[in-house]
Motif scaffolding. Sequence first.
Motif, PDB file in Angstrom:
ATOM      1  N   VAL A   1       0.870  -1.185   0.000  1.00  0.00           N
ATOM      2  CA  VAL A   1       0.000   0.000   0.000  1.00  0.00           C
ATOM      3  C   VAL A   1       0.903   1.230   0.000  1.00  0.00           C
ATOM      4  N   TRP A   2       0.589   2.191  -0.846  1.00  0.00           N
ATOM      5  CA  TRP A   2       1.487   3.341  -1.061  1.00  0.00           C
ATOM      6  C   TRP A   2       1.620   4.226   0.170  1.00  0.00           C
ATOM      7  N   GLN A   3       0.479   4.546   0.775  1.00  0.00           N
ATOM      8  CA  GLN A   3       0.529   5.412   1.965  1.00  0.00           C
ATOM      9  C   GLN A   3      -0.637   5.085   2.889  1.00  0.00           C
ATOM     10  N   TYR A   4      -0.356   4.947   4.157  1.00  0.00           N
ATOM     11  CA  TYR A   4      -1.425   4.633   5.116  1.00  0.00           C
ATOM     12  C   TYR A   4      -1.096   5.288   6.448  1.00  0.00           C
ATOM     13  N   PHE A   5      -2.121   5.797   7.065  1.00  0.00           N
ATOM     14  CA  PHE A   5      -1.903   6.538   8.310  1.00  0.00           C
ATOM     15  C   PHE A   5      -3.234   6.752   9.011  1.00  0.00           C
ATOM     16  N   THR A   6      -3.175   7.344  10.187  1.00  0.00           N
ATOM     17  CA  THR A   6      -4.405   7.657  10.908  1.00  0.00           C
ATOM     18  C   THR A   6      -4.510   9.162  11.124  1.00  0.00           C
ATOM     19  N   VAL A   7      -5.739   9.601  11.315  1.00  0.00           N
ATOM     20  CA  VAL A   7      -6.045  11.018  11.486  1.00  0.00           C
ATOM     21  C   VAL A   7      -6.940  11.119  12.717  1.00  0.00           C
ATOM     22  N   VAL A   8      -6.727  12.147  13.521  1.00  0.00           N
ATOM     23  CA  VAL A   8      -7.619  12.342  14.674  1.00  0.00           C
ATOM     24  C   VAL A   8      -8.248  13.730  14.604  1.00  0.00           C
ATOM     25  N   PRO A   9      -9.571  13.793  14.425  1.00  0.00           N
ATOM     26  CA  PRO A   9     -10.249  15.090  14.345  1.00  0.00           C
ATOM     27  C   PRO A   9     -10.373  15.755  15.719  1.00  0.00           C
ATOM     28  N   ASP A  10     -10.777  17.022  15.694  1.00  0.00           N
ATOM     29  CA  ASP A  10     -10.822  17.752  16.963  1.00  0.00           C
ATOM     30  C   ASP A  10     -12.249  17.814  17.517  1.00  0.00           C
ATOM     31  N   PHE A  11     -12.909  16.677  17.496  1.00  0.00           N
ATOM     32  CA  PHE A  11     -14.200  16.588  18.188  1.00  0.00           C
ATOM     33  C   PHE A  11     -14.333  15.206  18.817  1.00  0.00           C
ATOM     34  N   LYS A  12     -15.239  15.120  19.786  1.00  0.00           N
ATOM     35  CA  LYS A  12     -15.445  13.843  20.481  1.00  0.00           C
ATOM     36  C   LYS A  12     -16.834  13.298  20.169  1.00  0.00           C
ATOM     37  N   SER A  13     -17.027  12.031  20.430  1.00  0.00           N
ATOM     38  CA  SER A  13     -18.374  11.470  20.298  1.00  0.00           C
ATOM     39  C   SER A  13     -18.639  10.569  21.501  1.00  0.00           C
ATOM     40  N   VAL A  14     -19.913  10.267  21.678  1.00  0.00           N
ATOM     41  CA  VAL A  14     -20.309   9.445  22.819  1.00  0.00           C
ATOM     42  C   VAL A  14     -20.098   7.973  22.490  1.00  0.00           C
ATOM     43  N   GLY A  15     -19.627   7.238  23.470  1.00  0.00           N
ATOM     44  CA  GLY A  15     -19.461   5.798  23.304  1.00  0.00           C
ATOM     45  C   GLY A  15     -19.721   5.110  24.624  1.00  0.00           C
ATOM     46  N   VAL A  16     -19.427   3.801  24.656  1.00  0.00           N
ATOM     47  CA  VAL A  16     -19.595   3.064  25.909  1.00  0.00           C
ATOM     48  C   VAL A  16     -18.475   2.029  26.010  1.00  0.00           C
TER      49      VAL A  16
ATOM     50  N   ILE B   1      -9.494   8.069  12.373  1.00  0.00           N
ATOM     51  CA  ILE B   1      -9.840   7.768  10.977  1.00  0.00           C
ATOM     52  C   ILE B   1      -8.636   7.094  10.324  1.00  0.00           C
ATOM     53  N   ILE B   2      -8.892   5.953   9.678  1.00  0.00           N
ATOM     54  CA  ILE B   2      -7.804   5.256   8.970  1.00  0.00           C
ATOM     55  C   ILE B   2      -7.862   5.638   7.496  1.00  0.00           C
ATOM     56  N   ARG B   3      -6.689   5.933   6.933  1.00  0.00           N
ATOM     57  CA  ARG B   3      -6.602   6.239   5.499  1.00  0.00           C
ATOM     58  C   ARG B   3      -5.540   5.316   4.909  1.00  0.00           C
ATOM     59  N   ALA B   4      -5.855   4.649   3.799  1.00  0.00           N
ATOM     60  CA  ALA B   4      -4.875   3.769   3.135  1.00  0.00           C
ATOM     61  C   ALA B   4      -5.106   3.892   1.640  1.00  0.00           C
ATOM     62  N   VAL B   5      -4.132   4.465   0.920  1.00  0.00           N
ATOM     63  CA  VAL B   5      -4.352   4.759  -0.497  1.00  0.00           C
ATOM     64  C   VAL B   5      -3.202   4.272  -1.379  1.00  0.00           C
ATOM     65  N   ASN B   6      -3.546   4.092  -2.644  1.00  0.00           N
ATOM     66  CA  ASN B   6      -2.556   3.746  -3.661  1.00  0.00           C
ATOM     67  C   ASN B   6      -2.570   4.796  -4.747  1.00  0.00           C
ATOM     68  N   THR B   7      -1.397   5.083  -5.276  1.00  0.00           N
ATOM     69  CA  THR B   7      -1.280   6.099  -6.307  1.00  0.00           C
ATOM     70  C   THR B   7       0.044   5.909  -7.031  1.00  0.00           C
TER      71      THR B   7
END
Length: 326
Positions: free
Chosen positions: A245-260, A272-278
């Motif tokens: 895979v050409w490039q893969y990484f994670t991203v963390v936005p600046d908001f939260k959400s509810v979970g358990v 957020i996972i991103r994995a792309v080919n180019t």
Amino acid sequence: MESNKRPEEMVRITTKELADKFIAEQIDAVKKQVGDKKVLLALSGGVDSSVVAALLIKAIGRNLVCVHVNHGLLRKGEPEQVVEVFKNQMNANLVYVDAVDRFLDKLAGVAEPEKKRKIIGAEFIRVFEEEARKQDGIEFLAQGTIYPDILESGPVKAHHNVGGLPEDLKFELVEPLKFLFKDEVRVVGKALGLPDNMVYRQPFPGPGLGVRCLGAITRDRLECVRESDAILREEFAKNGLEGKVWQYFTVVPDFKSVGVKGGLRTFEYPVIIRAVNTLDAMTATVEDVPFALLQHITDRITREVKGVNRVLYDLTPKPCGTIEWE
Ligand code: XMP
């Protein structure tokens, strides 16, 4: 003036033998160019600066002064690997600068992507300039410029030079890789004995994890990016996707959400996972990662990364999404 065009007769470096020949020629050329003078290099640990460092250490030994600026936006384990490979194994004259607090303080509260990039770039030059001034007798500056940087093809934003240094620090340049394409740089790096995970590293933006910690960077979210990225890389390597895979990484936005979690309500960040080919980073397709692997990575990230309660997979090709999120 020296030509910036790759000589037509230059053979494509595809084998160890051709790489060894190139290395021997460049060692001679560098020795001729710099004599017994000192050369300064900003060593990020990326492929190009690492190959320049290894080559110049062979040519001029400790007359190469490598400066590694840890700006706090590198991937997990990278600053440690630079010290291990270059200082401990190659006996490099390496200055390690811990500038983490300095960068993160400057970036505090800055949410606008281009402003973040500018601060990171400008602060890098400032730190490098300070280190350059501490050194006596430097007359040359080495850079990991490669041929695509000269051709300026594609949107891969090169970060190979420390242009922007003040007038009195304008050294003569040493650019031994300037006619090489990326695949050739890797063959040369391998022939120089650099570790595979350095030589075959995926592209990594100059501003590093700074553009993957969306909005105003905070230390807790930066750690979420770094730790989740390390898990993603580990799992891709274990499952045969590293180098595929050409490039893969994670991203963390600046908001939260509810979970358990464990029967308790949480309010935490998503990853957020991103994995792309180019081929050229102008367009990109999304890697078809096996669903079971995505589930396993999700499980690991939500269990192991503090402050994360949700994982998403980005299905957007370029266009209309860019590869990075900022
Ligand atoms: P985008 O996000 O524009 O990215 O589709 C294309 C390629 O460029 C890399 N990139 C950067 N590299 N400085 C860099 O050195 C930057 O500011 C930067 N922004 C994006 C990105 O990782 C991808 O490989």
